[in-house]
Every structure is written in structure tokens, then in C-alpha cells.
Design a protein around this motif. Structure first.
Motif, short mmCIF file in Angstrom:
data_model
loop_
_atom_site.label_atom_id
_atom_site.label_comp_id
_atom_site.label_asym_id
_atom_site.label_seq_id
_atom_site.Cartn_x
_atom_site.Cartn_y
_atom_site.Cartn_z
N ALA B 259 0.84 -1.20 0.00
CA ALA B 259 0.00 0.00 0.00
C ALA B 259 0.88 1.25 0.00
N PHE B 260 1.94 1.21 0.79
CA PHE B 260 2.84 2.36 0.87
C PHE B 260 3.56 2.56 -0.47
N TYR B 261 3.95 1.45 -1.07
CA TYR B 261 4.63 1.52 -2.38
C TYR B 261 3.74 2.22 -3.40
N LYS B 262 2.41 1.89 -3.37
CA LYS B 262 1.49 2.54 -4.32
C LYS B 262 1.48 4.05 -4.13
N GLN B 263 1.61 4.49 -2.88
CA GLN B 263 1.59 5.94 -2.61
C GLN B 263 2.83 6.65 -3.13
N VAL B 264 3.98 5.97 -3.04
CA VAL B 264 5.23 6.67 -3.36
C VAL B 264 5.76 6.34 -4.75
N LYS B 265 5.10 5.38 -5.40
CA LYS B 265 5.55 4.94 -6.71
C LYS B 265 5.67 6.11 -7.68
N ASN B 266 4.62 6.97 -7.67
CA ASN B 266 4.63 8.07 -8.64
C ASN B 266 5.66 9.15 -8.30
N LEU B 274 12.91 0.46 -1.79
CA LEU B 274 12.21 0.24 -0.52
C LEU B 274 12.83 -0.93 0.24
N LEU B 275 13.06 -2.01 -0.47
CA LEU B 275 13.63 -3.19 0.19
C LEU B 275 15.05 -2.92 0.66
N ALA B 276 15.83 -2.23 -0.18
CA ALA B 276 17.22 -1.93 0.20
C ALA B 276 17.25 -1.03 1.43
N LYS B 277 16.35 -0.06 1.43
CA LYS B 277 16.28 0.85 2.58
C LYS B 277 15.88 0.09 3.85
N ALA B 278 14.85 -0.76 3.71
CA ALA B 278 14.39 -1.52 4.87
C ALA B 278 15.52 -2.39 5.42
N VAL B 279 16.20 -3.09 4.52
CA VAL B 279 17.30 -3.95 4.94
C VAL B 279 18.41 -3.11 5.58
N GLY B 280 18.70 -1.95 4.96
CA GLY B 280 19.75 -1.08 5.48
C GLY B 280 19.46 -0.60 6.89
N VAL B 281 18.22 -0.16 7.09
CA VAL B 281 17.84 0.37 8.41
C VAL B 281 17.95 -0.72 9.48
N VAL B 282 17.50 -1.94 9.13
CA VAL B 282 17.54 -3.02 10.10
C VAL B 282 18.98 -3.48 10.33
N THR B 328 20.65 6.98 3.57
CA THR B 328 20.30 7.72 2.36
C THR B 328 18.78 7.70 2.20
N ASP B 329 18.21 8.83 1.78
CA ASP B 329 16.75 8.87 1.69
C ASP B 329 16.26 8.03 0.51
N LEU B 330 15.02 7.62 0.63
CA LEU B 330 14.41 6.69 -0.30
C LEU B 330 14.46 7.19 -1.74
N TYR B 331 14.30 8.50 -1.90
CA TYR B 331 14.24 9.06 -3.26
C TYR B 331 15.62 9.03 -3.89
N PRO B 438 6.20 0.47 7.44
CA PRO B 438 6.92 0.75 6.18
C PRO B 438 7.00 2.25 5.89
N GLU B 439 6.01 3.03 6.39
CA GLU B 439 6.02 4.48 6.14
C GLU B 439 7.29 5.14 6.70
N SER B 440 7.84 4.52 7.75
CA SER B 440 9.03 5.12 8.37
C SER B 440 10.22 5.13 7.41
N LEU B 441 10.12 4.32 6.35
CA LEU B 441 11.24 4.27 5.40
C LEU B 441 11.38 5.58 4.64
N ALA B 442 10.30 6.35 4.58
CA ALA B 442 10.35 7.60 3.83
C ALA B 442 10.92 8.73 4.67
N LEU B 443 11.13 8.48 5.96
CA LEU B 443 11.59 9.56 6.83
C LEU B 443 13.07 9.87 6.59
#
Lengths: 226, 443
Positions: B259-266, B274-282, B328-331, B438-443
């Protein structure tokens, strides 16, 4: 974006003996070796019929006695196997300081392929690379051969693009050591095309690929009297 | 062996322009190396004398391998030759291949096995070698052969395509084969762990460059040589056989992530980022899983660099690296990734961009794969295999039944550094982040 690099374009009006063109490249290389700020250069020309072998090339790919070749045979300081030059085939010899272009010989080979692919695209043709082989193909037939040498990153030799040459001379060799891969020429797709038409496309594509501003030689830079 | 390009892993010596004992000036060409269709004259960086040639013309050596020795004074030549086991005695050194050698069936004389008992064995070795092409042996095998006086040409190699390995030489010399060594030259060149032996893997971002059917590098009935890149990947895969790996899996519910991916896809964010960021943060919270084994002990990298396996259309794979994925930020990660993938396809990555990963992700989700194992890339401690997220009937804790999207992830880890509990705790935190925040990944 790099600023455009100064480069001299040499376009001899008539076919040039291989040894002569090789000597010119060596002269141009010496200039660059002695003066790192010297301009780079492109030689765009045709050769009278001859065969050349890379430094490590196998004579097993010759279908003639190397002691009695049907046309002059040269072993030269480039990579790759045997190839054939003749009028109707354009050769492009960039003498570049590859350190200005990434210092990566494989990237350089891919860039030379890219130059031919650009030229073909302008003629409405889709040139192809084949992984593991260096060169450019059209519909599975080899149109351009590539082989380069470098000393202190200064390049020599380059690419040969078959435009409207006779292909019979290729039967005397296994071009580039690739059995079963046919050779082709541009005129098979573009009837009536001549080297004179392709030459400007080739020099422009090369200038774009390497970020060069091409100019004719100054009087002091000439390789031959005219 | 110098590197002539960022993708070169080995080079062939076409010709030695100097012979042992010859004087070399600074900047003078000493030998010619060929890679693909390009030749390069290799020059001496200092003046002196060429004391020894460790790899003869016709031989192939990995980048970084010592191929010859230059000493400062004539007096040191003998000492260097004595210290260089595989240097053939100058008197017995085969003549360099003639620049034009029409008589030879093979253009460049094959590397005659450097033999300690040179005079007697050299002609034999050369004859055998010339008969079937060339002697293919690892540099270590060559070195050992000369030390032990074994003639390489007489050996049958047990390595890939009959390559002669150090063990073969040891066996031939009647010595107990030592523990198989990690492939030589596993240099920090291309750190690639291959997820699937089938080679049908693809990057997460490469939204399927749509090979119409299964990919193949050859036609039926053919045998096709490995490309340089495929060879490099093979070496790295073989190196993993020396690592005590284990696997631990986890099923992660992805409804919220999707759901979060759909919001930020555009906004240009990709699932890979997203996956790289999630893995990186953890990983930043689980430094043990970001660590790797070395001879000196457990290496804890200064940063969290997530490498992601990308299959090349023309064979082989590379692992471009998203540096500091945790910070590094998601964008930026999404943009960096697009750039890395584009340049990896044109083979323009710098070594720094594909060899500095501290943890690897391999994603075959786009093929609908439900689970798979990945091979650990050398120099790292773990790789995570990510499969497809698919609707699944799930029993909830309260006994109700629901349909949720779930994906399986499977961690391959080096047990010397990462124990089961470390891997499990890492996966639990990763699942928690993806399932609940997952939204925290955009922070």
C-alpha cells in the motif's frame, strides 16, 4: 559534460597503403606521448587490399600460405585475429589519449561499436553487438571489425566498416577467427551507398561518442604534403 | 597483471618484449597484454633489470597477479631468480614467439610449463602442450609445479573445463593434497553472489527486459565459452564453497508495504529501493549481520552498503551497491539505483560501485518465485533472497482466517560470524518494519 576535446581529422583523398597509415598513427602517438596536451586525431581512410594479424593472432585462420599471401600480410600491434582491408571499406583509426576517455579498454571497444551502431541508425538500420565478440553485426552478418592497441593509454588502430567492398577477399581468411559467421557490407542493405556518403556520418558519430571537436590539420600538423 | 578496464579480471600475455636479464628503462615497454580485442603495451614504472618472467607468453593471469620481477641492479638478478620459484632458468627459457611465426599452428607458443628441471622437461612439455592447444592451469598450480618439478602438460586437471588445480599438482608429486584453496585472484573485483544457478535471475528494478522465452547463451549442440564476467562470477561462487553457510527463512506480510509503495511509486520510488532501505535500516541495528569473516577476525564495516544482484542480459551478473542505504533517503536511493543499473548494462561501473557491498539482496520476486537460496558473495557475511509476494490464506492469532499478501525471504549467512540467533533476530526486525512501519522508510 566534459568540454569538447580538440582533435584533428585526417581524411586522405585516396586509398593509403597499410604501412603508411600505420606509420602516421605512430607519428600521431609520438606527438601525444611527447606532449600530453597535444590534440587527439582521427584517421578516416581506405586501404588497398591487404590482410592484418593482431599481435597474438593465429595463422590457423589464414586459408592461404602466409609466405605467399594473395595480398600484403602485416602482423601489427593490435588485439584480435586476422582481418581484411580493401577499397570500399572505411577504416577509422582514432589516436586518442584514453586517459581522457575513462582509461578503460573494454569501454573503448564498446564505444567504437557504438559509433558504428549510431551510423547504422542514421541509415535506418539496427546494428547489433554479440556478447563476447567485439564488432557490429546486421542480421547476424558481421559488418564492422574492431581491433585496437594502446601504449600508455594512447590508442591505435580501430574499426573497419564494410561499405560497398567486394567480399570475395574475406573468403581467404576466417575473419576475426570466427568460423561460420558471415561477413556483410552496407550496400547489401543500402544499394548504391558509397564510402564518401558514409565517411561524414562516421566522423560525426565518432566525434559525438568521444566528445571531440574535429578540425582539419594545421600546416605544421600535416602527415602528408599537399 | 595490470587492469586494462574495470571489467577485466584476467589478461593474456601476448609477448614479452624483454627477456630475463635485459635492462629496462623507466617507461619502456616490457610486455604486451591482450584482453578481448585490445592490446596494451605494459611499461616499467622504474628502471632496472627484468630478473624473472613468472608467466610466459600465451599464459593468462588474474589481474593483480605477479607476472615478472624487476630488480634495481644486475647483481640482484640471480637472487631474484632464486627467490622466484617458477622463473625458468634463463638458459632454458623458450625463445619468445616470433612476431610473425607462420609455421606455428598456434600463433603464440603456449606457455610451456615452467619446470624446475628445465632443460630436460621443457621440450616435452612444449610438445604436449602444442598438441592440444595450451596448458590451462591456475597460477598457484603453475607455481607449485615448478617448485615440485611436475610437468603440467602431463597432468589432467580436475578444475572447471579440465583446468589444472594446485591439488592436481600436489597429487602428481605424491604429496597429500592440501585443503582446497579459495579460488585464486578472488580479488575484490566483482563481488557477485549468484542467486540462481539457472542464470535466469533479474534485478528488482529491471522490470523484465522481457526475454520472450528462457534465456540461452548458445544454440543446441554448441559449447560456449564463459565470458570474462561469467568466469568472474564462477570464481566467486566457487569461493563460497569454502564458507560454512546456513540458511534461515521468514515469511513477511507485505500488505502495508504494498500500500505504501502505491503511494510513493509516482514519486519515483522503486520496490528495490524500498527493500534496500528496509534492509539497510535493520542492518544498522544488527551490525553482526553486516559483518564478514576475515583471517584477522570479524570485520565490522564502517557503513551499511547494500549490494543488489543484477543479471546481465549477456550472461553473468553484477552487484551494484547502494552505499549507506540506512542513511540515504528513499528518493536518492531510487535515483541512484536507476543510474547504477543503467551503467551496469553498459559496463561502466567503477569497481567502487560494485565491490563495496557489505550485505547483498537478491530478488526473484518478479518471476513469481516462492522461495530460493542465494550463494554468499565473498567478502560479505550474508545475502538475502527475496521471493514474490503473493495472496495467501492466513490464520490470524485470534483464529480468524484472512487473505494477506506474503513473501518469503531466505537469509544465507556465514556461520563463522553470524549465528542462527543473529539471523533470526535480524529477520524478525525486518518483518516487523515491513509489516508495521513501512512508512518510516520515507523519513
Amino acid at each position: 559534460m566534459n568540454p569538447l576535446l580538440d582533435a584533428i581529422r585526417f581524411e586522405p583523398p585516396a586509398p593509403v597503403e597499410f604501412a603508411q597509415a600505420w606509420h602516421w598513427q605512430q607519428q600521431l602517438r609520438e606527438r601525444l606521448l611527447n606532449n600530453p596536451a597535444a590534440p587527439e586525431a582521427l584517421l578516416l581512410l581506405q586501404h588497398p587490399p591487404c590482410y592484418t594479424l593482431g599481435r597474438g593472432a593465429s595463422t590457423a585462420f589464414l586459408r592461404f600460405d602466409p609466405q605467399a599471401p594473395p595480398a600484403p600480410l602485416h602482423r601489427i600491434d593490435r588485439g584480435g585475429e586476422v582481418t581484411h582491408h580493401l577499397p570500399g571499406q572505411l577504416v577509422l583509426y582514432p589516436v586518442l589519449d584514453l586517459q581522457r576517455h575513462g582509461a578503460d579498454l573494454h569501454c573503448y571497444l564498446r564505444a567504437l561499436e557504438g559509433v558504428v551502431i549510431t551510423v547504422l541508425a542514421e541509415l535506418g538500420l539496427a546494428g547489433e553487438r554479440i556478447e563476447g565478440l567485439t564488432g557490429v553485426w546486421l542480421e547476424g552478418r558481421k559488418l564492422a571489425a574492431i581491433g585496437v592497441g594502446a601504449r600508455r593509454w594512447i590508442s591505435q588502430h580501430g574499426l573497419a566498416l564494410n561499405v560497398n567492398c567486394d567480399l570475395a577477399g574475406f573468403e581467404a581468411i576466417v575473419p576475426c577467427g570466427l568460423k561460420g559467421l558471415a561477413v556483410a557490407r552496407l550496400s547489401d542493405w543500402c544499394p548504391g551507398i558509397t564510402p564518401a556518403q558514409v565517411q561524414p556520418l562516421l566522423s560525426r558519430a565518432c566525434a559525438e561518442a568521444f566528445g571531440l571537436t574535429l578540425r582539419p590539420p594545421e600546416p605544421t600538423e600535416r602527415l602528408w604534403g599537399c | 597483471m595490470p587492469a586494462l578496464s574495470s571489467t577485466m579480471t584476467e589478461g593474456k600475455i601476448v609477448e614479452w618484449l624483454k627477456q630475463p636479464g635485459d635492462r629496462v628503462e623507466r617507461g619502456e615497454s616490457v610486455l604486451v597484454v591482450e584482453s578481448d580485442k585490445a592490446d596494451m603495451d605494459v611499461e616499467a614504472f622504474q628502471e632496472g633489470f627484468l630478473a624473472a618472467v613468472l608467466m610466459q607468453a600465451g599464459g593468462t593471469a588474474p589481474v593483480g597477479e605477479t607476472i615478472g620481477l624487476i630488480v634495481e641492479s644486475e647483481a640482484e638478478i640471480a637472487a631474484a631468480q632464486a627467490g622466484a620459484p617458477s622463473a625458468p632458468a634463463p638458459a632454458a627459457a623458450p625463445a619468445p614467439p616470433e612476431p610473425v611465426a607462420p609455421a606455428a599452428p598456434v600463433a603464440v607458443a603456449p606457455a610451456a610449463a615452467p619446470a624446475a628441471v628445465a632443460a630436460a622437461t621443457l621440450p616435452v612439455a612444449a610438445a604436449t602442450a602444442a598438441g592440444n592447444g595450451r596448458v590451462v592451469a591456475t597460477p598457484r598450480a603453475r607455481k607449485l609445479a615448478s617448485q615440485l618439478g611436475v610437468t603440467l602438460a602431463a597432468l589432467k586437471g580436475s578444475g572447471p573445463h579440465g583446468r589444472i588445480q594446485a591439488e592436481d599438482v600436489e597429487r602428481a608429486a605424491g604429496q597429500p593434497a592440501s585443503v582446497p584453496r579459495v579460488a585464486e585472484g578472488s580479488a575484490p573485483f566483482i563481488a557477485a553472489g549468484a542467486p540462481s544457478a539457472a542464470g535466469a535471475s533479474a534485478s528488482a528494478a529491471a522490470s523484465a527486459s522481457a526475454a520472450p522465452a528462457g534465456q540461452s547463451f548458445g544454440r543446441p549442440g554448441e559449447t560456449v565459452a564463459f565470458t570474462t564476467l561469467q568466469g568472474a562470477v564462477n570464481r566467486n561462487m566457487l569461493a563460497s564453497l569454502a564458507v560454512p553457510c546456513f540458511h534461515v527463512g521468514y515469511t513477511i506480510t507485505t500488505d502495508r508495504l504494498d500500500a505504501f509503495y502505491k503511494q510513493v511509486k509516482n514519486k519515483g520510488v522503486t520496490m528495490t529501493a524500498l527493500l534496500a532501505k528496509a534492509v539497510g535500516v535493520v542492518l544498522a541495528r544488527h551490525p553482526q549481520v553486516n559483518a564478514a569473516a576475515s583471517e584477522a577476525g570479524m570485520v565490522y564495516p564502517a557503513t551499511v552498503n547494500v549490494a543488489i544482484a543484477v543479471a546481465m542480459d549477456d550472461g553473468g551478473l553484477v552487484t551494484p551497491v547502494l552505499k549507506e542505504a540506512d542513511r540515504t533517503d528513499l528518493y536518492s536511493l531510487s535515483r541512484n539505483w536507476a543510474d547504477l543499473v543503467a551503467r551496469s548494462r553498459t559496463k561502466q561501473l567503477k569497481p567502487d560501485e560494485y565491490s563495496t557491498g557489505t550485505f547483498t539482496l537478491s530478488n526473484l520476486g518478479m518471476f513469481g518465485v516462492d522461495r530460493f537460496d542465494a550463494i554468499l558473495p565473498p567478502g560479505t557475511g550474508a545475502i538475502l533472497a527475496v521471493a514474490a509476494s503473493r495472496p495467501t490464506v492466513v490464520a490470524n492469532a485470534d483464529g480468524s482466517i484472512a487473505v494477506k499478501r506474503q513473501m518469503q525471504v531466505n537469509l544465507t549467512a556465514d556461520h563463522r560470524v553470524i549465528y542462527g540467533a543473529h539471523g533470526a533476530a535480524f529477520l524478525k526486525d525486518l518483518a516487523d518494519l515491513i509489516e508495521h512501519r513501512p512508512e518510516s522508510l520515507a523519513l
